[in-house]
Design an enzyme around this catalytic site. Structure first.
Site, mmCIF file in Angstrom:
data_model
loop_
_atom_site.group_PDB
_atom_site.id
_atom_site.type_symbol
_atom_site.label_atom_id
_atom_site.label_comp_id
_atom_site.label_asym_id
_atom_site.label_seq_id
_atom_site.Cartn_x
_atom_site.Cartn_y
_atom_site.Cartn_z
ATOM 1 C CG HIS A 58 38.182 41.081 42.049
ATOM 2 N ND1 HIS A 58 39.323 40.954 42.813
ATOM 3 C CD2 HIS A 58 37.440 39.966 42.287
ATOM 4 C CE1 HIS A 58 39.268 39.817 43.485
ATOM 5 N NE2 HIS A 58 38.138 39.200 43.177
ATOM 6 C CD GLU A 60 40.500 46.159 42.188
ATOM 7 O OE1 GLU A 60 41.188 46.207 43.215
ATOM 8 O OE2 GLU A 60 39.494 45.427 42.075
ATOM 9 C CB CYS A 91 43.126 43.439 40.811
ATOM 10 S SG CYS A 91 41.448 42.757 40.859
#
Length: 149
Positions: A58, A60, A91
């Site tokens: 992801h 992040e 995250c």
């Protein structure tokens, strides 16, 4: 003072949106992230789960890794994350461990966002600002999923 902060938030969120646009163009879910320390960008990333065949890739998570490498340590105290969509639980947990001082996100994520499923996942001292350029962030996501249907 608040107007100055709002202008800074919008400036850095536009950089995150630029990252999300890159993800979109690569066929990735369009989430972009930028980490800022002392007024300068130290990391930028976008979703790469398809490209890397990695569910943890992801925006992040990639930005945290990059920022920690740049700073030479695992804690990101004094840093702000700008991300186009509310972080997921995974995250948020990583952001909590990284101890970011502030998180700014654009669009909420009612289906997967941390605030619904794990509202205490972030570090207790982390300040959260929601809804910065929300319409732009949301429009990019909606456009992506409409094109996939």
């Amino acid at each position: 003072m608040q107007e100055e902060q709002n202008n800074r938030d919008e400036y850095f969120m536009r950089l995150a949106i630029s990252e999300a646009q890159a993800a979109y163009e690569e066929g990735e879910i369009p989430v972009g992230a930028v980490i800022v320390a002392n007024g300068r960008v130290i990391a930028r990333a976008h979703n790469q789960t398809e490209t890397l065949h990695d569910v943890t890739a992801h925006a992040e998570m990639l930005a945290i890794t990059s920022a920690a490498s740049m700073l030479g340590g695992k804690y990101l105290n004094g840093c702000t994350l700008y991300v186009t969509v509310e972080p997921c639980v995974m995250c948020a947990g990583a952001l909590g461990w990284a101890q970011l001082s502030r998180i700014v996100f654009g669009a909420p994520d009612e289906k997967r966002g941390y605030s619904t499923f794990a509202p205490k996942a972030l570090h207790p001292k982390t300040k959260v600002t929601r809804g910065v350029l929300e319409k732009d962030c949301k429009a990019l996501m909606q456009s992506f999923f409409a094109s996939r249907r």
